[in-house]
Enzyme design. Structure first.
Site, PDB file in Angstrom:
ATOM      1  N   GLY A 138      26.737 -33.925 -15.205  1.00  0.00           N
ATOM      2  CA  GLY A 138      27.222 -33.472 -13.904  1.00  0.00           C
ATOM      3  C   GLY A 138      26.152 -33.441 -12.818  1.00  0.00           C
ATOM      4  O   GLY A 138      26.349 -32.856 -11.758  1.00  0.00           O
ATOM      5  N   SER A 147      26.669 -38.195 -16.565  1.00  0.00           N
ATOM      6  CA  SER A 147      26.681 -38.954 -15.309  1.00  0.00           C
ATOM      7  C   SER A 147      26.975 -40.440 -15.490  1.00  0.00           C
ATOM      8  O   SER A 147      26.423 -41.280 -14.776  1.00  0.00           O
ATOM      9  CB  SER A 147      25.365 -38.744 -14.548  1.00  0.00           C
ATOM     10  OG  SER A 147      25.227 -37.382 -14.179  1.00  0.00           O
ATOM     11  N   HIS A 156      30.163 -29.029 -27.330  1.00  0.00           N
ATOM     12  CA  HIS A 156      29.738 -29.478 -25.999  1.00  0.00           C
ATOM     13  C   HIS A 156      28.670 -28.522 -25.457  1.00  0.00           C
ATOM     14  O   HIS A 156      28.736 -27.316 -25.685  1.00  0.00           O
ATOM     15  CB  HIS A 156      30.938 -29.537 -25.049  1.00  0.00           C
ATOM     16  CG  HIS A 156      30.606 -30.242 -23.775  1.00  0.00           C
ATOM     17  ND1 HIS A 156      29.959 -29.616 -22.743  1.00  0.00           N
ATOM     18  CD2 HIS A 156      30.791 -31.525 -23.390  1.00  0.00           C
ATOM     19  CE1 HIS A 156      29.769 -30.496 -21.762  1.00  0.00           C
ATOM     20  NE2 HIS A 156      30.269 -31.662 -22.127  1.00  0.00           N
ATOM     21  N   ASN A 176      36.393 -36.342 -20.926  1.00  0.00           N
ATOM     22  CA  ASN A 176      36.371 -34.885 -21.036  1.00  0.00           C
ATOM     23  C   ASN A 176      36.704 -34.337 -19.658  1.00  0.00           C
ATOM     24  O   ASN A 176      35.871 -34.371 -18.758  1.00  0.00           O
ATOM     25  CB  ASN A 176      34.985 -34.418 -21.503  1.00  0.00           C
ATOM     26  CG  ASN A 176      34.874 -32.901 -21.499  1.00  0.00           C
ATOM     27  OD1 ASN A 176      35.878 -32.194 -21.333  1.00  0.00           O
ATOM     28  ND2 ASN A 176      33.661 -32.394 -21.666  1.00  0.00           N
ATOM     29  N   TRP A 177      37.911 -33.856 -19.515  1.00  0.00           N
ATOM     30  CA  TRP A 177      38.352 -33.369 -18.192  1.00  0.00           C
ATOM     31  C   TRP A 177      37.827 -31.981 -17.871  1.00  0.00           C
ATOM     32  O   TRP A 177      38.043 -31.473 -16.759  1.00  0.00           O
ATOM     33  CB  TRP A 177      39.888 -33.365 -18.126  1.00  0.00           C
ATOM     34  CG  TRP A 177      40.484 -34.720 -17.950  1.00  0.00           C
ATOM     35  CD1 TRP A 177      39.809 -35.906 -17.719  1.00  0.00           C
ATOM     36  CD2 TRP A 177      41.879 -35.068 -17.975  1.00  0.00           C
ATOM     37  NE1 TRP A 177      40.700 -36.944 -17.601  1.00  0.00           N
ATOM     38  CE2 TRP A 177      41.974 -36.462 -17.754  1.00  0.00           C
ATOM     39  CE3 TRP A 177      43.049 -34.339 -18.162  1.00  0.00           C
ATOM     40  CZ2 TRP A 177      43.196 -37.127 -17.721  1.00  0.00           C
ATOM     41  CZ3 TRP A 177      44.269 -34.999 -18.126  1.00  0.00           C
ATOM     42  CH2 TRP A 177      44.340 -36.386 -17.903  1.00  0.00           C
ATOM     43  N   LYS A 178      37.191 -31.342 -18.830  1.00  0.00           N
ATOM     44  CA  LYS A 178      36.668 -29.985 -18.604  1.00  0.00           C
ATOM     45  C   LYS A 178      37.786 -29.100 -18.034  1.00  0.00           C
ATOM     46  O   LYS A 178      38.916 -29.201 -18.488  1.00  0.00           O
ATOM     47  CB  LYS A 178      35.418 -30.049 -17.721  1.00  0.00           C
ATOM     48  CG  LYS A 178      34.403 -31.051 -18.294  1.00  0.00           C
ATOM     49  CD  LYS A 178      33.041 -30.958 -17.729  1.00  0.00           C
ATOM     50  CE  LYS A 178      32.153 -31.995 -18.415  1.00  0.00           C
ATOM     51  NZ  LYS A 178      30.771 -31.939 -18.012  1.00  0.00           N
ATOM     52  N   GLU A 181      24.580 -36.186 -25.398  1.00  0.00           N
ATOM     53  CA  GLU A 181      24.688 -35.823 -23.991  1.00  0.00           C
ATOM     54  C   GLU A 181      23.474 -34.988 -23.583  1.00  0.00           C
ATOM     55  O   GLU A 181      23.462 -33.771 -23.809  1.00  0.00           O
ATOM     56  CB  GLU A 181      25.962 -35.004 -23.744  1.00  0.00           C
ATOM     57  CG  GLU A 181      27.235 -35.732 -24.078  1.00  0.00           C
ATOM     58  CD  GLU A 181      28.431 -35.177 -23.296  1.00  0.00           C
ATOM     59  OE1 GLU A 181      29.034 -35.950 -22.564  1.00  0.00           O
ATOM     60  OE2 GLU A 181      28.723 -33.973 -23.406  1.00  0.00           O
ATOM     61  N   GLU A 184      28.226 -27.285 -22.661  1.00  0.00           N
ATOM     62  CA  GLU A 184      28.749 -26.167 -21.855  1.00  0.00           C
ATOM     63  C   GLU A 184      29.270 -25.051 -22.758  1.00  0.00           C
ATOM     64  O   GLU A 184      29.158 -23.872 -22.433  1.00  0.00           O
ATOM     65  CB  GLU A 184      29.835 -26.679 -20.891  1.00  0.00           C
ATOM     66  CG  GLU A 184      29.212 -27.444 -19.729  1.00  0.00           C
ATOM     67  CD  GLU A 184      30.066 -28.566 -19.170  1.00  0.00           C
ATOM     68  OE1 GLU A 184      31.289 -28.566 -19.383  1.00  0.00           O
ATOM     69  OE2 GLU A 184      29.485 -29.464 -18.521  1.00  0.00           O
ATOM     70  N   GLY A 186      32.669 -37.296 -18.016  1.00  0.00           N
ATOM     71  CA  GLY A 186      33.214 -36.104 -17.366  1.00  0.00           C
ATOM     72  C   GLY A 186      33.822 -36.462 -16.021  1.00  0.00           C
ATOM     73  O   GLY A 186      34.939 -36.989 -15.941  1.00  0.00           O
ATOM     74  N   GLY A 187      33.074 -36.232 -14.956  1.00  0.00           N
ATOM     75  CA  GLY A 187      33.563 -36.402 -13.583  1.00  0.00           C
ATOM     76  C   GLY A 187      34.296 -37.714 -13.329  1.00  0.00           C
ATOM     77  O   GLY A 187      35.379 -37.730 -12.726  1.00  0.00           O
TER      78      GLY A 187
HETATM   79  P1  13P Z   1      29.624 -35.943 -16.384  1.00  0.00           P
HETATM   80  O1  13P Z   1      30.107 -37.349 -16.718  1.00  0.00           O
HETATM   81  O2  13P Z   1      30.414 -35.307 -15.302  1.00  0.00           O
HETATM   82  O3  13P Z   1      28.143 -35.916 -16.178  1.00  0.00           O
HETATM   83  O4  13P Z   1      29.918 -35.053 -17.685  1.00  0.00           O
HETATM   84  C1  13P Z   1      29.494 -35.493 -18.923  1.00  0.00           C
HETATM   85  C2  13P Z   1      30.079 -34.613 -19.964  1.00  0.00           C
HETATM   86  O5  13P Z   1      29.692 -33.464 -20.108  1.00  0.00           O
HETATM   87  C3  13P Z   1      31.152 -35.143 -20.803  1.00  0.00           C
HETATM   88  O6  13P Z   1      31.400 -34.325 -21.894  1.00  0.00           O
END
Ligand code: 13P
Length: 250
Positions: A172, A212, A96, A10-12, A166, A98, A233-234
């Site tokens: 994050g 994470s 998600h 997930n590149w956000k 999640e 977010e 994510g990251g």
């Molecule tokens: P991180 O891996 O950056 O914690 O993000 C997780 C995420 O929200 C994937 O959808």
């Protein structure tokens, strides 16, 4: 059929089309055709065209991070699932945390989106998870159960779907759930799915962990019986870190 281990990116709101193209060129040069089915990418909407160019003819899964509940009309700023599908996408992220916390997406919208994604023959990857306050007050299982049941209200269980657990406090933050913490929620989700759809469907449904995930912690998490892969994510923004997560699982 979806395969274990399944590792999704997930590149956000990261990467422009040029950066996305460079990522895929590098990524595709480093994996085999057989490995492609183990991956999914959710780039920002603006990068979906280049993603289509790069991934459409591969076995990699990909799609949008979010779609709207309607397929066309006067909905300024929204993304149509039909358009995403027309680019060749085969999977979409939905619900998600977010989207839920920053953009007010509720369980009813999540359920409608799941339904629409399936109608268009794409696979929904449905995100659920509790906040820190909810965990600290002992509500984790209640929250996860309600989110799950509501998201799957109109699910077509004959079609594939993926659950991504999640925990919001792990996203994050660098604060990953321990393997035991994650596994007890994954097992709970598996049991709920079994109650809703029966054993056969439950056994082939992937339940991913997100929050994470890094090359250093992926292997320990993946040893748990009910963790089928990850939503990253990251650490998915760099080809080598993302591939290290995948390679740590063998
Ligand atoms: P991180 O891996 O950056 O914690 O993000 C997780 C995420 O929200 C994937 O959808």
């Amino acid at each position: 059929m979806l395969k274990k281990p399944f590792v999704a990116a997930n590149w956000k709101m990261h990467k422009n089309p040029q950066e996305a193209t460079e990522f895929f060129n590098d990524f595709l040069s480093k994996i085999s055709i057989e490995q492609m089915e183990n991956f999914a990418f959710f780039p920002p909407t603006i990068d979906l065209s280049v993603t289509s160019e790069k991934l459409k003819k591969t076995r990699i899964y990909w799609g949008a991070q979010n779609i709207y509940t309607e397929t066309q009309g006067a909905f300024t700023g929204e993304t149509s699932a039909e358009v995403v599908k027309s680019l060749g996408a085969n999977m979409c992220l939905v619900g998600h945390s977010e989207r839920r916390s920053l953009f007010g997406e509720d369980d009813d919208q999540v359920s409608k989106k799941v339904n629409l994604i399936q109608q268009l023959d794409m696979t929904p990857m449905i995100c659920i998870g509790e906040s820190l306050v909810q965990r600290k007050s002992g509500k984790t299982f209640d929250v996860v159960e309600v989110q799950l049941i509501k998201a799957l209200k109109d699910l077509d269980s004959k079609k594939e779907f993926i659950i991504a657990y999640e925990p919001v406090w792990a996203i994050g933050t660098g604060q990953v759930a321990t393997p035991e913490m994650a596994e007890e929620v994954h097992l709970f989700i598996r049991e709920k799915l079994s109650g809703l759809f029966g054993k056969a469907i439950t056994e082939k449904t992937l339940i991913l962990y997100g929050g994470s995930v890094k090359p250093e912690n992926a292997a320990e998490l993946y040893k748990q019986k009910n963790i089928d892969g990850f939503l990253v994510g990251g650490a998915s923004l760099k080809v080598d870190a993302f591939l290290q997560i995948y390679r740590a699982l063998f």
